[in-house]
Design a protein around this motif. Structure first.
Motif, PDB file in Angstrom:
ATOM      1  N   ARG A  39     -19.431   6.642  -5.847  1.00  0.00           N
ATOM      2  CA  ARG A  39     -18.574   7.271  -4.838  1.00  0.00           C
ATOM      3  C   ARG A  39     -18.429   6.432  -3.570  1.00  0.00           C
ATOM      4  O   ARG A  39     -17.604   6.773  -2.716  1.00  0.00           O
ATOM      5  CB  ARG A  39     -19.131   8.647  -4.473  1.00  0.00           C
ATOM      6  N   CYS A  40     -19.200   5.355  -3.449  1.00  0.00           N
ATOM      7  CA  CYS A  40     -19.136   4.537  -2.237  1.00  0.00           C
ATOM      8  C   CYS A  40     -18.859   3.070  -2.550  1.00  0.00           C
ATOM      9  O   CYS A  40     -17.852   2.511  -2.094  1.00  0.00           O
ATOM     10  CB  CYS A  40     -20.443   4.669  -1.447  1.00  0.00           C
ATOM     11  N   LEU A  41     -19.737   2.432  -3.318  1.00  0.00           N
ATOM     12  CA  LEU A  41     -19.648   0.985  -3.524  1.00  0.00           C
ATOM     13  C   LEU A  41     -18.346   0.577  -4.213  1.00  0.00           C
ATOM     14  O   LEU A  41     -17.517  -0.135  -3.638  1.00  0.00           O
ATOM     15  CB  LEU A  41     -20.852   0.503  -4.326  1.00  0.00           C
ATOM     16  N   TRP A  42     -18.180   1.039  -5.467  1.00  0.00           N
ATOM     17  CA  TRP A  42     -17.002   0.597  -6.213  1.00  0.00           C
ATOM     18  C   TRP A  42     -15.703   1.164  -5.653  1.00  0.00           C
ATOM     19  O   TRP A  42     -14.693   0.421  -5.611  1.00  0.00           O
ATOM     20  CB  TRP A  42     -17.165   0.944  -7.696  1.00  0.00           C
ATOM     21  N   PRO A  43     -15.630   2.399  -5.203  1.00  0.00           N
ATOM     22  CA  PRO A  43     -14.379   2.861  -4.571  1.00  0.00           C
ATOM     23  C   PRO A  43     -13.998   2.064  -3.321  1.00  0.00           C
ATOM     24  O   PRO A  43     -12.803   1.885  -3.049  1.00  0.00           O
ATOM     25  CB  PRO A  43     -14.675   4.319  -4.227  1.00  0.00           C
ATOM     26  N   THR A  44     -14.990   1.554  -2.578  1.00  0.00           N
ATOM     27  CA  THR A  44     -14.670   0.745  -1.396  1.00  0.00           C
ATOM     28  C   THR A  44     -13.949  -0.531  -1.796  1.00  0.00           C
ATOM     29  O   THR A  44     -12.917  -0.893  -1.207  1.00  0.00           O
ATOM     30  CB  THR A  44     -15.955   0.418  -0.623  1.00  0.00           C
ATOM     31  N   PHE A  45     -14.446  -1.232  -2.809  1.00  0.00           N
ATOM     32  CA  PHE A  45     -13.805  -2.481  -3.224  1.00  0.00           C
ATOM     33  C   PHE A  45     -12.478  -2.213  -3.939  1.00  0.00           C
ATOM     34  O   PHE A  45     -11.555  -3.038  -3.865  1.00  0.00           O
ATOM     35  CB  PHE A  45     -14.756  -3.300  -4.090  1.00  0.00           C
ATOM     36  N   GLN A  46     -12.385  -1.068  -4.614  1.00  0.00           N
ATOM     37  CA  GLN A  46     -11.096  -0.704  -5.199  1.00  0.00           C
ATOM     38  C   GLN A  46     -10.051  -0.472  -4.114  1.00  0.00           C
ATOM     39  O   GLN A  46      -8.883  -0.882  -4.266  1.00  0.00           O
ATOM     40  CB  GLN A  46     -11.263   0.548  -6.060  1.00  0.00           C
ATOM     41  N   ARG A  47     -10.445   0.153  -3.021  1.00  0.00           N
ATOM     42  CA  ARG A  47      -9.502   0.369  -1.933  1.00  0.00           C
ATOM     43  C   ARG A  47      -9.120  -0.952  -1.261  1.00  0.00           C
ATOM     44  O   ARG A  47      -7.967  -1.146  -0.854  1.00  0.00           O
ATOM     45  CB  ARG A  47     -10.109   1.333  -0.914  1.00  0.00           C
ATOM     46  N   ILE A  48     -10.071  -1.879  -1.151  1.00  0.00           N
ATOM     47  CA  ILE A  48      -9.752  -3.200  -0.591  1.00  0.00           C
ATOM     48  C   ILE A  48      -8.701  -3.894  -1.444  1.00  0.00           C
ATOM     49  O   ILE A  48      -7.758  -4.526  -0.937  1.00  0.00           O
ATOM     50  CB  ILE A  48     -11.037  -4.049  -0.471  1.00  0.00           C
ATOM     51  N   GLU A  49      -8.847  -3.775  -2.771  1.00  0.00           N
ATOM     52  CA  GLU A  49      -7.855  -4.370  -3.668  1.00  0.00           C
ATOM     53  C   GLU A  49      -6.510  -3.662  -3.547  1.00  0.00           C
ATOM     54  O   GLU A  49      -5.447  -4.307  -3.540  1.00  0.00           O
ATOM     55  CB  GLU A  49      -8.357  -4.307  -5.111  1.00  0.00           C
ATOM     56  N   GLN A  50      -6.519  -2.342  -3.456  1.00  0.00           N
ATOM     57  CA  GLN A  50      -5.271  -1.594  -3.350  1.00  0.00           C
ATOM     58  C   GLN A  50      -4.516  -1.950  -2.077  1.00  0.00           C
ATOM     59  O   GLN A  50      -3.283  -2.027  -2.073  1.00  0.00           O
ATOM     60  CB  GLN A  50      -5.557  -0.089  -3.411  1.00  0.00           C
ATOM     61  N   LEU A  51      -5.257  -2.150  -0.990  1.00  0.00           N
ATOM     62  CA  LEU A  51      -4.624  -2.508   0.281  1.00  0.00           C
ATOM     63  C   LEU A  51      -4.264  -3.986   0.353  1.00  0.00           C
ATOM     64  O   LEU A  51      -3.653  -4.411   1.344  1.00  0.00           O
ATOM     65  CB  LEU A  51      -5.561  -2.145   1.446  1.00  0.00           C
ATOM     66  N   ARG A  52      -4.706  -4.766  -0.621  1.00  0.00           N
ATOM     67  CA  ARG A  52      -4.419  -6.204  -0.680  1.00  0.00           C
ATOM     68  C   ARG A  52      -4.879  -6.899   0.608  1.00  0.00           C
ATOM     69  O   ARG A  52      -4.198  -7.799   1.139  1.00  0.00           O
ATOM     70  CB  ARG A  52      -2.925  -6.436  -0.913  1.00  0.00           C
ATOM     71  N   ILE A  53      -6.019  -6.476   1.088  1.00  0.00           N
ATOM     72  CA  ILE A  53      -6.536  -7.043   2.335  1.00  0.00           C
ATOM     73  C   ILE A  53      -6.896  -8.509   2.166  1.00  0.00           C
ATOM     74  O   ILE A  53      -6.657  -9.338   3.058  1.00  0.00           O
ATOM     75  CB  ILE A  53      -7.763  -6.224   2.808  1.00  0.00           C
ATOM     76  N   LEU A  54      -7.452  -8.872   1.015  1.00  0.00           N
ATOM     77  CA  LEU A  54      -7.882 -10.253   0.771  1.00  0.00           C
ATOM     78  C   LEU A  54      -6.927 -10.982  -0.161  1.00  0.00           C
ATOM     79  O   LEU A  54      -7.316 -11.964  -0.812  1.00  0.00           O
ATOM     80  CB  LEU A  54      -9.301 -10.256   0.188  1.00  0.00           C
TER      81      LEU A  54
END
Length: 272
Positions: free
Chosen positions: A151-166
């Protein structure tokens, strides 16, 4: 003439032992005192409940106030340096423990991740959740660690990918940070005009009662104790209770009929 309850008075045949018996006294006055005290207790109970509610409101307000140890906007230099040290150590831990084994696919960080405010806030939230999940006080087996991962670790990186931050940012090259678009906090005069219009129809705050310096709060009169369903109302604490009505359960006695007591003179030898 005084009305007493119908407790029988000791007879002359009882002898000297009658003087040792507890005399029957009227209880109407005691009932009034107890009723009055019950009303005062109810008043104090209500006041304590009001104070508890006020204290709860204050605690809720203070606990919800900004300025906690993880709110970047309100940190001073010492607090910010401390939090930066914790956060960089946590991100390095994530890179060593998790991200390096993913082959650069999906979850990843870049060398200058700290230049992106969104990454800073997301990693701060992830770190705080990690500290709670892996707290030293946790001694009982639970699902907390699983919940942190799922609920924290993997959803955080999934959201980073969705936002295309990197997106399209190399891992090790120096990065100047994200593109900064213009903010929308300009034109303060337009906001002031809107604010004046919004406040124009709102009522003025009610004035608070002022108390003179050194004066004491006015004591409230004790209110009657609330009556329970199916019972007669309690007498008012400011009015003396009326004597009970005449009936079969009461006797009309004179002072001469009162039982002897230690303070009363002995009865005449010839009786009445």
């Amino acid at each position: 003439m005084v009305k007493f309850t119908a407790d029988p008075a000791p007879s002359a045949d009882a002898g000297a032992g009658a003087a040792e018996e507890v005399p029957a006294y009227p209880v109407g006055g005691h009932d009034f005192v107890l009723t009055n005290h019950a009303g005062l207790i109810d008043d104090h109970t209500g006041a304590l409940q009001a104070h508890d509610k006020t204290l709860e409101t204050i605690i809720t307000h203070l606990s919800g106030e900004p300025g906690g140890p993880w709110q970047w906007e309100h940190l001073d230099k010492v607090q910010a340096r401390k939090l930066w040290g914790e956060l960089t150590a946590f991100v390095s831990f994530l890179d060593r423990r998790y991200l390096r084994y993913l082959g650069g696919q999906g979850a990843r960080v870049v060398a200058d991740w700290y230049k992106h405010p969104i990454l800073v806030e997301l990693f701060t939230a992830l770190m705080v959740a990690y500290q709670h999940a892996y707290s030293k006080s946790s001694r009982v087996p639970s699902f907390t660690l699983v919940e942190w991962h799922e609920r924290c670790l993997w959803p955080t990186f999934q959201r980073i990918e969705q936002l295309r931050i990197l997106h399209d940012i190399p891992d090790q090259d120096e990065w100047g940070g994200p593109e900064k678009l213009p903010t929308h906090d300009g034109h303060p005069e337009r906001f002031e005009s809107f604010l004046d219009e919004d406040l124009s129809w709102r009522p003025a705050p009610e004035p608070k009662p002022r108390q003179e310096a050194g004066s004491r709060p006015t004591a409230r009169a004790a209110r009657p104790a609330p009556s329970r369903p199916g019972t007669a109302p309690s007498p008012s604490p400011v009015d003396a209770p009326s004597p009970p009505a005449d009936g079969d359960d009461f006797l009309l006695l004179s002072d001469d009929d009162a039982p002897p007591s230690e303070d009363a003179p002995p009865p005449p030898l010839d009786g009445r």
